[in-house]
Design a protein around this motif. Structure first.
Motif, PDB file in Angstrom:
ATOM      1  N   ARG A  99       0.649  -1.020  -0.062  1.00  0.00           N
ATOM      2  CA  ARG A  99      -0.304  -0.060  -0.159  1.00  0.00           C
ATOM      3  C   ARG A  99       0.834   1.389  -0.164  1.00  0.00           C
ATOM      4  NH1 ARG A  99      -5.204  -1.264   3.004  1.00  0.00           N
ATOM      5  NH2 ARG A  99      -5.514  -4.115   2.620  1.00  0.00           N
ATOM      6  N   ALA A 100       0.492   2.214  -0.132  1.00  0.00           N
ATOM      7  CA  ALA A 100       1.285   3.687  -0.216  1.00  0.00           C
ATOM      8  C   ALA A 100       1.996   3.965   0.777  1.00  0.00           C
ATOM      9  CB  ALA A 100       0.403   4.897  -0.329  1.00  0.00           C
ATOM     10  N   GLY A 101       1.734   3.122   1.985  1.00  0.00           N
ATOM     11  CA  GLY A 101       2.177   4.223   4.201  1.00  0.00           C
ATOM     12  C   GLY A 101       3.229   2.484   3.151  1.00  0.00           C
ATOM     13  N   ASP A 102       3.079   1.566   3.144  1.00  0.00           N
ATOM     14  CA  ASP A 102       4.323   0.274   2.628  1.00  0.00           C
ATOM     15  C   ASP A 102       5.253   0.926   1.687  1.00  0.00           C
ATOM     16  OD1 ASP A 102       2.563  -1.457   4.743  1.00  0.00           O
ATOM     17  OD2 ASP A 102       2.070  -2.706   2.735  1.00  0.00           O
ATOM     18  N   LEU A 103       4.772   1.280   0.677  1.00  0.00           N
ATOM     19  CA  LEU A 103       6.037   1.771  -0.539  1.00  0.00           C
ATOM     20  C   LEU A 103       6.304   3.407   0.066  1.00  0.00           C
ATOM     21  CD1 LEU A 103       3.841   1.723  -3.469  1.00  0.00           C
ATOM     22  CD2 LEU A 103       6.088   0.443  -3.200  1.00  0.00           C
ATOM     23  N   ASP A 104       6.282   4.304   0.748  1.00  0.00           N
ATOM     24  CA  ASP A 104       6.872   5.330   1.507  1.00  0.00           C
ATOM     25  C   ASP A 104       7.655   5.025   2.870  1.00  0.00           C
ATOM     26  OD1 ASP A 104       5.402   7.237  -0.083  1.00  0.00           O
ATOM     27  OD2 ASP A 104       2.979   7.150   2.207  1.00  0.00           O
ATOM     28  N   ALA A 105       6.785   3.764   3.877  1.00  0.00           N
ATOM     29  CA  ALA A 105       8.666   3.527   4.871  1.00  0.00           C
ATOM     30  C   ALA A 105       9.425   2.684   3.963  1.00  0.00           C
ATOM     31  CB  ALA A 105       7.487   2.862   5.231  1.00  0.00           C
ATOM     32  N   ALA A 106       9.429   1.923   2.580  1.00  0.00           N
ATOM     33  CA  ALA A 106      10.692   1.494   1.774  1.00  0.00           C
ATOM     34  C   ALA A 106      11.431   3.126   1.475  1.00  0.00           C
ATOM     35  CB  ALA A 106      10.180   0.485   0.387  1.00  0.00           C
ATOM     36  N   TYR A 107      10.685   4.209   0.800  1.00  0.00           N
ATOM     37  CA  TYR A 107      11.606   5.166   0.285  1.00  0.00           C
ATOM     38  C   TYR A 107      12.422   5.666   2.013  1.00  0.00           C
ATOM     39  CZ  TYR A 107       9.404   4.920  -4.040  1.00  0.00           C
ATOM     40  OH  TYR A 107       9.328   4.569  -5.411  1.00  0.00           O
ATOM     41  N   VAL A 108      11.972   5.750   2.109  1.00  0.00           N
ATOM     42  CA  VAL A 108      11.849   6.391   4.321  1.00  0.00           C
ATOM     43  C   VAL A 108      13.305   5.475   4.783  1.00  0.00           C
ATOM     44  CG1 VAL A 108      11.543   6.816   6.392  1.00  0.00           C
ATOM     45  CG2 VAL A 108      10.149   8.145   4.785  1.00  0.00           C
ATOM     46  N   GLN A 109      13.249   4.334   4.335  1.00  0.00           N
ATOM     47  CA  GLN A 109      14.254   3.326   4.621  1.00  0.00           C
ATOM     48  C   GLN A 109      15.139   3.132   3.489  1.00  0.00           C
ATOM     49  OE1 GLN A 109      13.193  -1.331   4.335  1.00  0.00           O
ATOM     50  NE2 GLN A 109      15.132  -1.428   5.992  1.00  0.00           N
ATOM     51  N   ARG A 110      15.278   2.905   2.753  1.00  0.00           N
ATOM     52  CA  ARG A 110      16.470   3.452   1.612  1.00  0.00           C
ATOM     53  C   ARG A 110      17.244   5.060   1.400  1.00  0.00           C
ATOM     54  NH1 ARG A 110      20.863   1.437   0.274  1.00  0.00           N
ATOM     55  NH2 ARG A 110      21.017   2.483  -2.274  1.00  0.00           N
ATOM     56  N   GLY A 111      16.209   6.122   2.176  1.00  0.00           N
ATOM     57  CA  GLY A 111      16.983   7.197   2.229  1.00  0.00           C
ATOM     58  C   GLY A 111      18.111   7.169   3.547  1.00  0.00           C
ATOM     59  N   ALA A 112      17.184   6.586   4.519  1.00  0.00           N
ATOM     60  CA  ALA A 112      18.058   6.174   6.147  1.00  0.00           C
ATOM     61  C   ALA A 112      19.537   6.131   5.307  1.00  0.00           C
ATOM     62  CB  ALA A 112      17.451   5.390   7.143  1.00  0.00           C
ATOM     63  N   GLN A 113      19.504   4.495   4.890  1.00  0.00           N
ATOM     64  CA  GLN A 113      20.883   3.958   4.569  1.00  0.00           C
ATOM     65  C   GLN A 113      22.191   4.481   3.416  1.00  0.00           C
ATOM     66  OE1 GLN A 113      18.682   0.580   2.299  1.00  0.00           O
ATOM     67  NE2 GLN A 113      18.257  -0.812   4.376  1.00  0.00           N
ATOM     68  N   ILE A 114      21.165   5.524   2.360  1.00  0.00           N
ATOM     69  CA  ILE A 114      22.000   6.444   1.114  1.00  0.00           C
ATOM     70  C   ILE A 114      22.718   7.550   2.383  1.00  0.00           C
ATOM     71  CG2 ILE A 114      21.715   7.780  -0.070  1.00  0.00           C
ATOM     72  CD1 ILE A 114      19.786   6.328  -1.234  1.00  0.00           C
ATOM     73  N   LEU A 115      22.295   7.922   3.737  1.00  0.00           N
ATOM     74  CA  LEU A 115      22.730   8.685   4.470  1.00  0.00           C
ATOM     75  C   LEU A 115      23.401   7.861   5.080  1.00  0.00           C
ATOM     76  CD1 LEU A 115      20.317  11.314   5.823  1.00  0.00           C
ATOM     77  CD2 LEU A 115      21.140  12.065   4.148  1.00  0.00           C
ATOM     78  N   ALA A 116      23.409   6.778   5.477  1.00  0.00           N
ATOM     79  CA  ALA A 116      24.284   6.355   6.552  1.00  0.00           C
ATOM     80  C   ALA A 116      25.755   6.255   5.637  1.00  0.00           C
ATOM     81  CB  ALA A 116      24.527   5.222   7.003  1.00  0.00           C
ATOM     82  N   CYS A 117      25.094   5.203   4.654  1.00  0.00           N
ATOM     83  CA  CYS A 117      26.384   5.053   2.934  1.00  0.00           C
ATOM     84  C   CYS A 117      27.125   6.463   3.303  1.00  0.00           C
ATOM     85  CB  CYS A 117      25.848   4.536   2.074  1.00  0.00           C
ATOM     86  SG  CYS A 117      26.992   4.135   0.793  1.00  0.00           S
ATOM     87  N   ASP A 118      26.802   7.488   2.449  1.00  0.00           N
ATOM     88  CA  ASP A 118      27.301   8.869   1.980  1.00  0.00           C
ATOM     89  C   ASP A 118      28.548   9.120   3.490  1.00  0.00           C
ATOM     90  OD1 ASP A 118      27.370  10.613  -0.050  1.00  0.00           O
ATOM     91  OD2 ASP A 118      26.579  12.583   2.032  1.00  0.00           O
ATOM     92  N   GLY A 119      27.720   8.798   4.918  1.00  0.00           N
ATOM     93  CA  GLY A 119      28.972   9.402   5.299  1.00  0.00           C
ATOM     94  C   GLY A 119      29.842   8.579   6.494  1.00  0.00           C
TER      95      GLY A 119
END
Length: 54
Positions: free
Chosen positions: A6-26
Motif C-alpha cells: 500500500r502507499a504506506g508500505d512504499l513510503d516506509a520503504a523510501y524512508v528506509q532507503r533514504g536512511a541507508q543512503i545517508l548512512a552510506c554517504d556519512g
C-alpha cells in the motif's frame, strides 16, 4: 514488502532507503577524511625526515 503493498508500505520503504543512503554517504565521507588525514601525516613525517638528512 508485502505481496500487495500500500502507499504506506512504499513510503516506509523510501524512508528506509533514504536512511541507508545517508548512512552510506556519512561512512564514505569519514573514510575520505581519514585517508586525507593519514596522507597529510605521512607527508609531514617525510618532510621532517628529509630535513634531518645531511
Amino acid at each position: 514488502m508485502p505481496a500487495e503493498p500500500r502507499a504506506g508500505d512504499l513510503d516506509a520503504a523510501y524512508v528506509q532507503r533514504g536512511a541507508q543512503i545517508l548512512a552510506c554517504d556519512g561512512a564514505r565521507r569519514l573514510a575520505v577524511e581519514t585517508l586525507l588525514a593519514e596522507r597529510a601525516m605521512q607527508d609531514a613525517h617525510i618532510s621532517e625526515a628529509a630535513k634531518d638528512r645531511p
